[in-house]
Design a protein around this motif. Structure first.
Motif, PDB file in Angstrom:
ATOM      1  N   GLN A  39       0.817  -1.214   0.000  1.00  0.00           N
ATOM      2  CA  GLN A  39       0.000   0.000   0.000  1.00  0.00           C
ATOM      3  C   GLN A  39       0.850   1.263   0.000  1.00  0.00           C
ATOM      4  N   SER A  40       2.107   1.139   0.446  1.00  0.00           N
ATOM      5  CA  SER A  40       2.953   2.328   0.396  1.00  0.00           C
ATOM      6  C   SER A  40       4.335   1.920  -0.078  1.00  0.00           C
ATOM      7  N   ASN A  41       5.073   2.894  -0.622  1.00  0.00           N
ATOM      8  CA  ASN A  41       6.412   2.619  -1.119  1.00  0.00           C
ATOM      9  C   ASN A  41       7.422   3.080  -0.074  1.00  0.00           C
ATOM     10  N   PRO A  42       8.159   2.140   0.533  1.00  0.00           N
ATOM     11  CA  PRO A  42       9.067   2.521   1.619  1.00  0.00           C
ATOM     12  C   PRO A  42      10.212   3.417   1.161  1.00  0.00           C
ATOM     13  N   TYR A  43      10.467   3.510  -0.158  1.00  0.00           N
ATOM     14  CA  TYR A  43      11.545   4.394  -0.620  1.00  0.00           C
ATOM     15  C   TYR A  43      11.019   5.816  -0.848  1.00  0.00           C
ATOM     16  N   ARG A  93       6.538   3.636   8.521  1.00  0.00           N
ATOM     17  CA  ARG A  93       6.435   2.780   7.336  1.00  0.00           C
ATOM     18  C   ARG A  93       5.624   1.537   7.660  1.00  0.00           C
ATOM     19  N   ASP A  94       4.757   1.156   6.759  1.00  0.00           N
ATOM     20  CA  ASP A  94       3.984  -0.068   6.919  1.00  0.00           C
ATOM     21  C   ASP A  94       4.927  -1.268   6.847  1.00  0.00           C
ATOM     22  N   MET A  95       4.886  -2.176   7.851  1.00  0.00           N
ATOM     23  CA  MET A  95       5.823  -3.297   7.893  1.00  0.00           C
ATOM     24  C   MET A  95       5.680  -4.219   6.691  1.00  0.00           C
ATOM     25  N   ILE A  96       4.426  -4.480   6.290  1.00  0.00           N
ATOM     26  CA  ILE A  96       4.220  -5.389   5.154  1.00  0.00           C
ATOM     27  C   ILE A  96       4.882  -4.826   3.899  1.00  0.00           C
ATOM     28  N   SER A  97       4.663  -3.534   3.635  1.00  0.00           N
ATOM     29  CA  SER A  97       5.277  -2.936   2.449  1.00  0.00           C
ATOM     30  C   SER A  97       6.794  -3.005   2.536  1.00  0.00           C
ATOM     31  N   ALA A  98       7.341  -2.687   3.715  1.00  0.00           N
ATOM     32  CA  ALA A  98       8.794  -2.704   3.880  1.00  0.00           C
ATOM     33  C   ALA A  98       9.347  -4.099   3.612  1.00  0.00           C
ATOM     34  N   ILE A  99       8.635  -5.126   4.118  1.00  0.00           N
ATOM     35  CA  ILE A  99       9.111  -6.494   3.925  1.00  0.00           C
ATOM     36  C   ILE A  99       9.049  -6.902   2.463  1.00  0.00           C
ATOM     37  N   LEU A 100       7.939  -6.557   1.794  1.00  0.00           N
ATOM     38  CA  LEU A 100       7.802  -6.955   0.391  1.00  0.00           C
ATOM     39  C   LEU A 100       8.900  -6.313  -0.447  1.00  0.00           C
TER      40      LEU A 100
END
Lengths: 324, 301
Positions: free
Chosen positions: B42-46, B79-86
């Motif tokens: 849902q969000s881009n960690p970069y 940061r959303d953890m799921i996005s960061a992990i993906l």
């Protein structure tokens, strides 16, 4: 026998020369030593003079000779980062790493060999299957994760053991040891376990494989028929014949212990050589990197030399062959 | 055609091994998640504008104060953890896969040539392999990384992190491929089909890659899976040590390194979510590797 040891010694010297050559090339060709030692305001003439003084314009072979003979005399040059002699930096870090490595090796042998014998003698038992599954997971989990899990369990949740540093140490004339204080031992437990787990699984699997092989051989069957008690049969007749490959692997594993000590020392902030090596990579401190390599190679060669000599003690056939 | 594939030995063994099926499902799930990260996450960690500090340190949804927008919680930056992990898995897999491919190409070519020609070339390649085998892979990768830092200009080094890391990992893993390829080539070279091809005057490269290579693929495939796991582990370890990727483009190892800072405080999810993810990935690849080894090597059955 003298011939055998002599041959190994000469081989070891060649290995050390090769490693020294790598370390020297690192020092000489990765980055410019002169620009590392001087600042921006140093004039070109001063740089040239320094280059000449350091002998960097001499032929490669002469430079290498000088480098090696300096090393033999214990002169390892100076760190680019701290300007200290590298020999001092290594000497203060060496005891921490060696003690950590030795304790973890002892843990892996004390647990790994009996576990290997047990799983080989009862190949179909429930406990064996459980142990084998655990080791498969153990091999897949990276060392640093094992360290984090141990810190979390015993340091954070239970609060039993310290999670970083060496704790109390005693200075024995330049050699700081953790072995003489309770605090030192408590600090040593978690890092040594972390480092030991991987070696433990390797040792166990190897002993098991060798044991299975030996148990099928004719002389064991014959010894069984003679009515030799099982305990004596398993631990004297069978186990001693698995020792040659096991000792070889332990010698080779020493490199692994050193490599994973880099990771373990980083997780536990253990002030050993691995941490020093990591810092030297981060700051491109080439002299320290090179010396670390040489010191590691030296211990590697030394351990393998000792292993070769142990063969002669363990395996009577080697002694007979030399005599005939 | 499909039926024949379904009925073949390998697929039959696969259908009857629950461990392999579970491992393959996990691996495919993670691979798919990493591949389609830009569409799933849902969000881009970069992208700094896609998250805000207000959402920082939210626990997973089943805990008190959990926010349904972030099922596995957020880190200190929000940061959303799921996005960061993906995204992290995407980077880890990219580096792991490319390192594995480079190591395979390099190792197999050298091994094939060493086994085919023998003699001095063989001796040189194998001595280099012996020396490198004495050095553990992680030490080799660290050394290559250190050398790269010394040679490359400091300005370009941050942009080249991924490339340097990939090459360092590849160069520490090629030995296994070379040794296996060489040993198998030695056996194949004396078989009649190779002798025939040689007598027909075919080019050595053609004999090596068209005739011999397909016949030694079995063991190589096993090493490829095992080394993919090693490559991912190496990358994670190097990033964890702070030698690998910087914190603004986090791989799984970097995420774990960041999570370590929260080990002593209560925010357990920042550390354990990426750790569990990494372990699941590596364990499933290793189980698949074990399965392939048992299937392709009937002697071990």
């Amino acid at each position: 026998m003298v011939y055998f040891i002599l041959k190994r010694l000469i081989q070891s010297v060649f290995v050390m020369l090769a490693v020294a050559l790598i370390a020297f090339s690192l020092f000489r060709f990765v980055g410019d030593p002169v620009s590392q030692m001087t600042g921006v305001e140093t004039s070109v003439e001063d740089r040239e003079r320094l280059r000449e003084d350091l002998g960097l314009n001499d032929p490669f072979a002469l430079q290498f000779y000088r480098f090696s003979s300096d090393m033999l005399r214990g002169d390892f040059g100076f760190s680019y980062r701290t300007r200290q002699p590298v020999s001092e930096m290594i000497a203060t870090r060496l005891p921490a790493t060696l003690e950590l490595g030795i304790v973890s090796l002892i843990i892996s042998l004390l647990v790994g060999i009996p576990a290997g014998v047990f799983t080989a003698l009862r190949p179909r038992g429930f406990a064996t299957q459980a142990i084998l599954l655990t080791t498969l997971v153990g091999v897949s989990i990276p060392t640093f994760v094992i360290g984090i899990v141990l810190i979390f369990l015993f340091g954070v949740q239970l609060g039993w053991l310290p999670t970083f540093g060496r704790g109390g140490t005693t200075d024995l004339g330049g050699w700081t040891t953790s072995f003489l204080t309770v605090d030192g031992w408590r600090s040593l437990i978690l890092p040594a376990l972390t480092l030991g787990v991987y070696q433990l699984t390797l040792t166990m699997r190897l002993v098991r494989a060798e044991m299975l092989e030996v148990m099928r051989s004719d002389y064991i069957r014959f010894a069984t028929a003679r009515g030799i008690p099982y305990r004596k049969l398993h631990f004297k007749h069978a186990l001693s014949n698995t020792m040659i490959p096991v000792i070889t692997i332990i010698g080779l594993q020493f490199g692994g212990v050193i490599a994973f000590s880099i990771v373990t020392e980083s997780v536990f902030q253990w002030p050993g050589m691995g941490l020093l090596f990591l810092e030297s990579i981060r700051f491109v401190d080439i002299p320290v990197m090179g010396v670390y390599l040489v010191v590691i190679a030296f211990f590697f060669v030394l351990v393998n030399l000792l292993v070769d000599m142990l063969y002669i003690l363990i395996d009577p056939r080697l002694r007979v062959k030399e005599a005939s | 055609m499909l039926w024949r594939l379904w009925d073949s030995d390998g697929v039959y063994a696969f259908r009857h091994s629950p461990a392999a099926i579970i491992a393959a499902s996990v691996a495919i799930l993670i691979l798919g998640g990493a591949l389609f990260a830009p569409w799933i996450a849902q969000s881009n960690p970069y992208d700094l504008s896609s998250f805000s500090l207000i959402d920082g340190l939210l626990p997973p949804v089943w805990q008190e104060f959990g926010d349904p927008r972030f099922p596995l919680g957020t880190d200190d930056q929000g940061r959303d953890m799921i996005s960061a992990i993906l995204y992290g898995a995407r980077l880890s897999l990219l580096i792991g896969l490319s390192a594995m491919v480079i190591a395979t190409v390099l190792g197999v070519s050298l091994g094939l040539a060493a086994g085919y020609y023998g003699g001095r070339f063989d001796a040189i390649v194998m001595r280099i392999a012996d020396v490198q085998l004495a050095l553990p892979a992680i030490l080799t990768a660290l050394l290559i990384d250190g050398i790269a830092r010394g040679i490359l200009p400091p300005s370009s080094i941050e942009n080249l992190r991924v490339v340097v890391l990939t090459i360092a990992i590849a160069l520490s893993l090629w030995v296994n491929f070379a040794r296996t390829a060489r040993a198998s080539t030695f056996v194949e070279r004396n078989k009649e089909y190779v002798q025939a091809a040689m007598i027909m005057g075919q080019h050595p490269l053609r004999v090596m890659f068209i005739h011999i290579l397909p016949n030694i693929m079995g063991p190589l495939l096993v090493i490829m899976t095992v080394d993919l796991a090693s490559a991912i582990l190496l990358e994670a370890t190097l990033s964890f040590l702070g030698i690998g990727l910087p914190a603004d483009s986090p791989s799984l190892g970097t995420l774990i390194r960041i999570g370590m800072q929260f080990l002593l405080s209560g925010e357990w999810w920042i550390l354990w979510v990426p750790t569990l993810f990494l372990v699941a990935l590596v364990v499933s690849i290793n189980i698949l590797g074990d399965f392939l080894r048992d299937t392709f090597n009937p002697r071990l059955r």
